[in-house]
Design an enzyme around this catalytic site. Structure first.
Site, PDB file in Angstrom:
ATOM      1  N   LYS A 160      47.524  37.210  43.360  1.00 15.76           N
ATOM      2  CA  LYS A 160      48.045  36.282  42.273  1.00 15.76           C
ATOM      3  C   LYS A 160      49.211  35.532  42.784  1.00 15.76           C
ATOM      4  O   LYS A 160      49.090  35.201  44.191  1.00 15.76           O
ATOM      5  CB  LYS A 160      48.194  36.885  41.116  1.00 15.76           C
ATOM      6  CG  LYS A 160      47.007  37.564  40.608  1.00 15.76           C
ATOM      7  CD  LYS A 160      47.433  37.895  39.070  1.00 15.76           C
ATOM      8  CE  LYS A 160      46.024  38.664  38.806  1.00 15.76           C
ATOM      9  NZ  LYS A 160      46.099  39.130  37.312  1.00 15.76           N
ATOM     10  N   GLU A 181      35.743  39.394  33.786  1.00 16.84           N
ATOM     11  CA  GLU A 181      36.998  39.976  33.510  1.00 16.84           C
ATOM     12  C   GLU A 181      37.605  39.707  32.023  1.00 16.84           C
ATOM     13  O   GLU A 181      38.091  38.572  31.800  1.00 16.84           O
ATOM     14  CB  GLU A 181      38.079  39.008  34.405  1.00 16.84           C
ATOM     15  CG  GLU A 181      37.774  39.128  35.948  1.00 16.84           C
ATOM     16  CD  GLU A 181      39.335  39.074  36.800  1.00 16.84           C
ATOM     17  OE1 GLU A 181      39.497  40.238  37.583  1.00 16.84           O
ATOM     18  OE2 GLU A 181      39.679  38.180  36.613  1.00 16.84           O
ATOM     19  N   GLY A 184      45.876  42.986  33.212  1.00 14.02           N
ATOM     20  CA  GLY A 184      47.236  43.300  33.444  1.00 14.02           C
ATOM     21  C   GLY A 184      47.844  44.082  32.402  1.00 14.02           C
ATOM     22  O   GLY A 184      49.085  44.446  32.147  1.00 14.02           O
ATOM     23  N   GLU A 212      43.435  32.931  34.116  1.00 12.73           N
ATOM     24  CA  GLU A 212      44.992  32.499  34.273  1.00 12.73           C
ATOM     25  C   GLU A 212      45.067  31.130  34.440  1.00 12.73           C
ATOM     26  O   GLU A 212      45.854  30.210  34.009  1.00 12.73           O
ATOM     27  CB  GLU A 212      45.955  33.245  35.467  1.00 12.73           C
ATOM     28  CG  GLU A 212      46.126  34.768  34.650  1.00 12.73           C
ATOM     29  CD  GLU A 212      46.308  35.754  35.813  1.00 12.73           C
ATOM     30  OE1 GLU A 212      46.671  35.629  37.009  1.00 12.73           O
ATOM     31  OE2 GLU A 212      46.424  36.833  35.389  1.00 12.73           O
ATOM     32  N   ASN A 247      43.086  40.416  44.182  1.00 12.53           N
ATOM     33  CA  ASN A 247      43.687  39.120  43.796  1.00 12.53           C
ATOM     34  C   ASN A 247      45.148  39.189  43.842  1.00 12.53           C
ATOM     35  O   ASN A 247      45.726  39.982  42.671  1.00 12.53           O
ATOM     36  CB  ASN A 247      43.447  38.744  42.564  1.00 12.53           C
ATOM     37  CG  ASN A 247      43.584  37.357  42.021  1.00 12.53           C
ATOM     38  OD1 ASN A 247      44.482  36.880  42.769  1.00 12.53           O
ATOM     39  ND2 ASN A 247      43.595  37.111  40.953  1.00 12.53           N
ATOM     40  N   HIS A 263      39.391  31.663  37.096  1.00 15.97           N
ATOM     41  CA  HIS A 263      40.198  32.846  36.620  1.00 15.97           C
ATOM     42  C   HIS A 263      40.874  32.609  35.305  1.00 15.97           C
ATOM     43  O   HIS A 263      41.200  31.433  34.955  1.00 15.97           O
ATOM     44  CB  HIS A 263      41.367  33.285  37.538  1.00 15.97           C
ATOM     45  CG  HIS A 263      42.034  34.541  37.268  1.00 15.97           C
ATOM     46  ND1 HIS A 263      42.682  34.818  36.234  1.00 15.97           N
ATOM     47  CD2 HIS A 263      41.560  35.826  38.094  1.00 15.97           C
ATOM     48  CE1 HIS A 263      43.153  36.133  36.375  1.00 15.97           C
ATOM     49  NE2 HIS A 263      42.469  36.942  37.169  1.00 15.97           N
ATOM     50  N   SER A 322      42.700  45.693  35.010  1.00 17.09           N
ATOM     51  CA  SER A 322      43.194  47.145  35.064  1.00 17.09           C
ATOM     52  C   SER A 322      42.344  48.059  35.808  1.00 17.09           C
ATOM     53  O   SER A 322      42.264  49.049  35.643  1.00 17.09           O
ATOM     54  CB  SER A 322      43.547  47.535  33.802  1.00 17.09           C
ATOM     55  OG  SER A 322      44.299  46.740  33.072  1.00 17.09           O
TER      56      SER A 322
END
Ligand code: 13P
Length: 260
Positions: free
Chosen positions: A14, A180, A186, A113, A12, A111, A219
């Site tokens: 992003k 996730e 991250g 985010e 991904n 996702h 991660s």
């Protein structure tokens, strides 16, 4: 019954990589694909090798779709969002029809985010899943709990609720689910491989299916990919930061090969 599930290693990107950076990535990444990853494959062979997916920003879809035509058939294109309408006054969104123009095979939906920053809810996620399937694009549905929810012992409950609410009316035959955990994204704080395996088992129980490809994301790095892929419930990974670097992503997709 014992089903062989499709393995998927997805990157991904992003909101990273301009044109020059995407080109530089491919120049270093493609030569590192070897073994069963460079075959031209018939339908049955394709099922047996992992799909490697690059989920790129929209501005990179045209370039990548043109370039990947000449690449191994199991290296395919993914997008990071899809709207439920085919067209309309939806500033900043993209439709399945538009993704079809670039031969996009997978799309990330829900996702964290997007849920946290752009108000995606289980209801809109469900509509995006439907849109992907109706355009013959496989959605990668992301689910995951926050640190607070985990510490309160609510991880399984949160995941069950995300799954049941977003999968209403969804065809489980064309679906990938990625676990996730938000606290692992991250942060370098990877979920322990056995714990990820345990959670994926829970997800499989909720889905009541042995056939759905389940991914872990959060991660994922060259250092932990082997242990993650050894877990029986983990069929692949969704990689953020480490997919931006051609050498680390190559090591991740080549997880089954001896280290150089
Ligand atoms: P990181 O691999 O950078 O933790 O990101 C994971 C992710 O969000 C993939 O979708």
């Amino acid at each position: 019954m014992n089903y062989t599930r499709k393995q998927i290693i997805a990157g991904n990107w992003k909101m990273y990589k301009n044109q020059a950076e995407a080109k530089a990535f491919l120049l270093k990444f493609l030569p590192q694909l070897h073994g069963d990853r460079v075959l031209w494959l018939d339908e049955q062979q394709r099922d047996r090798v992992p799909d490697i997916v690059l989920c790129a920003p929209f501005t990179k879809l045209q370039f990548l779709s043109e370039t990947l035509v000449l690449s191994p058939q199991n290296l395919v294109l993914g997008a990071q969002n899809i709207h439920w309408a085919d067209e309309g006054p939806f500033t900043g969104e993209i439709s399945g029809q538009m993704l079809n123009e670039y031969n996009v095979r997978y799309v990330i939906v829900g996702h964290s985010e997007r849920r946290l920053n752009f108000c995606d809810t289980d209801e809109t996620v469900c509509k995006r899943l439907q849109a992907a399937q109706s355009h013959n694009i496989t959605p990668i549905l992301c689910v995951g709990e926050t640190k607070l929810q985990r510490e309160a012992g609510l991880a399984e409950e949160v995941l069950t609720s995300q799954l049941t609410n977003s999968l209403k009316g969804i065809d489980l035959g064309n679906l990938v689910v990625a676990y996730e955990p938000i606290w692992a994204i991250g942060t370098g704080d990877t979920c322990d491989a056995r714990e990820a395996n345990r959670i994926l088992k829970h997800i499989r129980t909720v889905l009541q299916s042995d056939r759905i490809t389940l991914l872990y994301g959060g991660s994922v790095k060259p250092d932990n990919i082997d242990e993650l892929m050894e877990q029986p419930e983990i069929d692949g990974v969704l990689v953020g930061g480490a997919s931006l670097d051609p050498d680390s992503f190559a090591r991740i997709v080549n997880f089954h090969l001896p280290r150089p």
